[in-house]
Design an enzyme around this catalytic site. Structure first.
Site, PDB file in Angstrom:
ATOM      1  N   ASN A 120     -10.520  -0.200  20.839  1.00  0.00           N
ATOM      2  CA  ASN A 120     -11.433  -0.534  22.221  1.00  0.00           C
ATOM      3  C   ASN A 120     -11.766   0.356  22.478  1.00  0.00           C
ATOM      4  OD1 ASN A 120      -8.792   1.229  22.768  1.00  0.00           O
ATOM      5  ND2 ASN A 120      -9.094   0.162  24.770  1.00  0.00           N
ATOM      6  N   GLY A 193      -2.062   3.352  22.131  1.00  0.00           N
ATOM      7  CA  GLY A 193      -1.776   1.737  22.134  1.00  0.00           C
ATOM      8  C   GLY A 193      -1.064   1.202  22.559  1.00  0.00           C
ATOM      9  N   SER A 194      -0.528   0.038  22.593  1.00  0.00           N
ATOM     10  CA  SER A 194       0.374  -0.605  23.399  1.00  0.00           C
ATOM     11  C   SER A 194       1.075   0.223  23.581  1.00  0.00           C
ATOM     12  CB  SER A 194       0.807  -2.490  22.859  1.00  0.00           C
ATOM     13  OG  SER A 194       1.192  -1.582  21.440  1.00  0.00           O
ATOM     14  N   GLU A 215       0.025   7.910  24.306  1.00  0.00           N
ATOM     15  CA  GLU A 215      -1.417   6.977  25.283  1.00  0.00           C
ATOM     16  C   GLU A 215      -0.914   5.535  25.349  1.00  0.00           C
ATOM     17  OE1 GLU A 215      -2.427   9.017  27.809  1.00  0.00           O
ATOM     18  OE2 GLU A 215      -1.948  11.024  26.791  1.00  0.00           O
ATOM     19  N   CYS A 249      -7.564   0.153  28.455  1.00  0.00           N
ATOM     20  CA  CYS A 249      -6.813   0.268  28.384  1.00  0.00           C
ATOM     21  C   CYS A 249      -6.602   1.249  31.158  1.00  0.00           C
ATOM     22  CB  CYS A 249      -6.250   1.667  28.108  1.00  0.00           C
ATOM     23  SG  CYS A 249      -6.094   3.076  28.563  1.00  0.00           S
ATOM     24  N   GLU A 338      -0.321  -6.771  29.923  1.00  0.00           N
ATOM     25  CA  GLU A 338      -0.849  -6.337  30.044  1.00  0.00           C
ATOM     26  C   GLU A 338      -2.253  -7.490  29.405  1.00  0.00           C
ATOM     27  OE1 GLU A 338      -4.206  -2.215  29.075  1.00  0.00           O
ATOM     28  OE2 GLU A 338      -1.800  -2.348  28.281  1.00  0.00           O
TER      29      GLU A 338
END
Length: 458
Positions: A120, A193-194, A215, A249, A338
């Site tokens: 992203n 990331g996720s 993160e 995020c 999300e």
């Protein structure tokens, strides 16, 4: 994109082990020179990065500067300015019972870091952790996201031009490359990331007892109460949702608004979308695109709700208009994970306790936003938990290098930015230095002065 072979990954890791063992990276002069080299590289490659970001995400050069390049230039300059002070051994107090010894904390590099970046903000979130690794005196292996291949290629080109691979290297690929990297005992694994993939990284790190910085993300709530400045709130919420087409995020994931001001607030958000992007948003040069068809198909399902604003979609162009979904319920599909897109679901509350109760029933988010008076903000901060927060704004906490950035619980662990980036790749080594000119007998058997020891320690 050509994936890096297993043999090449193995060779990179072995060469970096040898280079780190040479002690060269521990020199403060060396670290400062490498930080300056990185800054030069970022400036030299800015145009190529901008072009790649446009190809991968339809990101304008203005947004690229604000959300990627400028943050890196400020971060690296901050490290150059403060590194000497951060790395200097720190004197700390020594308890009476072990005096006249002296105590210090030494800051030593962990070793070799693996930095796994998302798609992203593919340039900023690859290079930002690298600044911390260089500052701390580590070697690093960078793994850009294959979902933004143009940026990944530019990163590889830039790093290979300015740094030897035995110091900093780039590897390319997808899940198979990740699994190959996980075979090696990196001293620290830094993943953005996720939460789902974060758990995989943490399991891999556990095999080697590697330090991890995760993160992650989550559903970051945005609360607006009746005392908020609705015009300002509408503009700042709209901005927080359209940056990178909502693929952020820390984007406001959903809106919790006090019932009596909902109608006015939604009108202000809608108005702000038009003011910033124009009537024909699809033609705006300042509005991004969704990263790939898979993400488009996932987001498309959410548009079946009560669309208050937007809702337009073009699968071929990977375009989704900024969208407000009204009258959303907690059990709706869009509230289960999300969103990571330009869709804003809206739920209302009558009393603030309802909003806080809903937030606290769910996983701790990476960010939390509140619009209202200071007294209300104090209550929200006191009675919730999140990685970071903004009062009467969105996103801005990520831009302050003096603030730690990171998640809590499901939204991550560990933190970075500014000094915290230096510490993320550093081992704080506690050292006691005892004199040989004096040897107090209190600590030795047969403990003749045990009563005195108890008094001192007690």
């Amino acid at each position: 994109m050509t994936e890096t072979s297993a043999q090449t990954i193995s060779e990179i890791y072995k060469r970096q082990k040898v280079f780190f063992a040479s002690q060269k990276t521990k020199s403060i002069a060396f670290r400062l020179q490498q930080l300056k080299t990185l800054k030069k590289a970022i400036l030299q490659y800015e145009d190529k990065v901008n072009e790649a970001l446009w190809k991968d995400l339809h990101k304008s050069k203005e947004e690229a500067f604000l959300t990627e390049t400028s943050l890196l230039l400020e971060e690296v300059s901050y490290h150059i300015k403060h590194l000497k002070a951060w790395a200097k051994p720190k004197k700390v107090g020594t308890p009476l019972q072990i005096k006249p010894s002296r105590s210090k904390i030494y800051f030593e590099p962990l070793g070799i870091g693996l930095i796994m970046a998302p798609w992203n903000y593919p340039f900023q979130l690859t290079i930002n952790p690298l600044i911390g690794a260089i500052s701390a005196g580590c070697c690093a292996v960078l793994k850009p996201s294959p979902d933004t291949p143009n940026v990944a290629r530019v990163i590889e080109e830039m790093i290979s031009e300015f740094f030897p691979s035995e110091y900093i290297a780039v590897v390319q690929g997808g899940k198979e490359t990740n699994q190959e990297l996980f075979k090696f005992p990196f001293d620290v694994m830094f993943f953005t990331g996720s939460p789902g993939v974060g758990k995989i990284v943490m399991k891999a790190a556990a095999e080697h007892l590697s330090r991890v910085i995760l993160e992650l993300g989550g559903k970051s709530p945005c609360i607006v109460d009746k005392e908020a400045n609705l015009k300002i709130a509408g503009k700042r919420i709209a901005w927080g949702k359209i940056v990178n087409a909502g693929q952020t995020c820390i984007a406001p994931d959903y809106l919790l608004v006090q019932k009596e001001v909902k109608t006015e607030l939604l009108a202000e958000i809608s108005k702000s979308f038009k003011e910033m992007l124009g009537e024909n948003i699809a033609n705006s040069p300042h509005y991004g695109r969704i990263v790939n068809p898979a993400a488009m198909n996932r987001l498309k399902k959410y548009l079946e709700g009560d669309v208050y604003y937007g809702g337009k979609i073009n699968l071929e162009e990977k375009y989704i208009a900024p969208t407000i979904l009204n009258n959303v319920q907690p059990e709706d599909e869009i509230m289960q994970q999300e969103i990571f897109g330009p869709i804003l679901p809206v739920m209302e509350f009558i009393e603030i306790e309802e909003a806080l109760s809903y937030i606290n029933k769910n996983e701790k988010p990476l960010a939390l936003y509140y619009f209202g008076k200071d007294k209300g903000a104090e209550k929200v901060l006191r009675e919730t938990s999140s990685g970071g927060a903004c009062i009467n704004d969105t996103l801005l906490h990520v831009a302050n290098h003096k603030l730690p950035f990171g998640g809590v619980g499901n939204s991550g662990m560990g933190k970075y930015h500014g000094k915290e980036s230096f510490l993320a790749f550093t081992h704080e080594r506690g050292v006691v230095n005892s004199t040989t000119k004096l040897d107090i007998p209190l600590k030795y058997p047969p403990y003749k002065f045990f009563g005195l020891i108890k008094k001192i320690v007690g």
